[in-house]
Design a protein around this motif. Structure first.
Motif, short mmCIF file in Angstrom:
data_model
loop_
_atom_site.label_atom_id
_atom_site.label_comp_id
_atom_site.label_asym_id
_atom_site.label_seq_id
_atom_site.Cartn_x
_atom_site.Cartn_y
_atom_site.Cartn_z
N PRO A 131 -12.44 -1.23 20.93
CA PRO A 131 -13.88 -1.41 21.11
C PRO A 131 -14.64 -1.39 19.79
CG PRO A 131 -13.05 0.10 22.76
CD PRO A 131 -11.92 -0.16 21.80
N ASP A 132 -15.65 -2.23 19.70
CA ASP A 132 -16.54 -2.41 18.57
C ASP A 132 -15.93 -3.19 17.40
OD1 ASP A 132 -18.79 -1.25 19.74
OD2 ASP A 132 -18.21 0.76 19.10
N ASP A 133 -14.69 -3.67 17.54
CA ASP A 133 -14.12 -4.54 16.51
C ASP A 133 -14.80 -5.90 16.56
OD1 ASP A 133 -12.35 -2.63 15.64
OD2 ASP A 133 -10.56 -3.60 16.46
N VAL A 134 -14.89 -6.54 15.42
CA VAL A 134 -15.36 -7.92 15.31
C VAL A 134 -14.23 -8.70 14.66
CG1 VAL A 134 -17.05 -9.47 14.24
CG2 VAL A 134 -17.78 -7.23 15.09
N ILE A 135 -13.84 -9.80 15.29
CA ILE A 135 -12.77 -10.65 14.77
C ILE A 135 -13.36 -12.02 14.49
CG2 ILE A 135 -10.49 -11.62 15.21
CD1 ILE A 135 -10.10 -9.28 17.26
N LEU A 136 -13.21 -12.48 13.27
CA LEU A 136 -13.75 -13.77 12.85
C LEU A 136 -12.59 -14.76 12.75
CD1 LEU A 136 -16.06 -15.53 11.70
CD2 LEU A 136 -15.49 -14.59 9.46
N PHE A 137 -12.66 -15.84 13.52
CA PHE A 137 -11.63 -16.87 13.54
C PHE A 137 -12.07 -18.07 12.72
CE2 PHE A 137 -11.09 -14.51 17.43
CZ PHE A 137 -9.71 -14.43 17.60
N SER A 138 -11.24 -18.48 11.79
CA SER A 138 -11.47 -19.76 11.11
C SER A 138 -11.07 -20.87 12.09
CB SER A 138 -10.61 -19.86 9.85
OG SER A 138 -11.06 -18.92 8.90
N PRO A 139 -11.57 -22.09 11.89
CA PRO A 139 -11.23 -23.18 12.80
C PRO A 139 -9.72 -23.41 12.88
CG PRO A 139 -13.06 -23.81 11.41
CD PRO A 139 -12.54 -22.51 10.87
N ASN A 140 -9.27 -23.81 14.07
CA ASN A 140 -7.90 -24.25 14.32
C ASN A 140 -6.83 -23.19 14.05
OD1 ASN A 140 -9.44 -26.91 12.93
ND2 ASN A 140 -8.60 -27.16 14.97
#
Length: 164
Positions: A131-140
């Motif tokens: 909980p409270d994690d933020v995950i940033l995905f680059s495209p593809n």
């Protein structure tokens, strides 16, 4: 004795129904004059079962749009989607390629592992989410999800790809 049993049943019913429920969505917008901010209540997300991705089965995954913002005057080629997802305890999301856009995921509840995969689907690593994690995905980017012992709830935010 019936009181505690009824109470337990009510809690269990609420826990079972919780994935389908979401909090209120309020959009702060300008009124027709363009001078006054107003609060507009919107419908909450309706989560739909996602049985598979690309023919690979998911387990206990539901997903839906909370709100979609059309292209805007700042950058008319892009809009924003706000999504909500739920994965049952011990559920999973199949390995898949993320969209051709940046995607930001906020973990509301649940713990588990997100797999990191190559284009052939082979796992080469993983990360643990909580909980409270933020995950940033680059495209593809290729990834999958294996949930832990409690339901995984999340919000996702993505920018639409530029229209050509």
């Amino acid at each position: 004795m019936r009181g505690p049993i009824h109470g337990l049943c009510a809690v269990l019913a609420l826990a079972i129904a919780a994935p389908a429920l979401a909090g209120d969505l309020t959009s702060i917008e300008l009124d027709p004059s363009g001078k006054i901010a107003v609060a507009v209540k919107k419908d909450s997300a309706k989560l739909s079962p996602i049985p598979d991705i690309g023919g690979i089965a998911n387990k206990g995954f539901t997903y839906g749009a909370v709100h979609r913002v059309a292209p805007n005057s700042i950058d008319i080629s892009k809009g924003i989607n706000v999504m909500r997802g739920h994965v049952d305890a011990k559920g999973s999301i199949a390995v898949h390629e993320g969209p051709n856009q940046v995607y930001v995921l906020y973990v509301i509840s649940g713990t588990g592992k997100m797999t990191l995969n190559d284009k052939d689907g082979k796992q080469y690593g993983d990360i643990t989410y909580k909980p409270d994690d933020v995950i940033l995905f680059s495209p593809n980017t290729w990834h999958g999800w294996v949930n832990g012992d409690t339901p995984f709830e999340f919000f996702g935010f993505d920018m639409q790809a530029a229209q050509k």
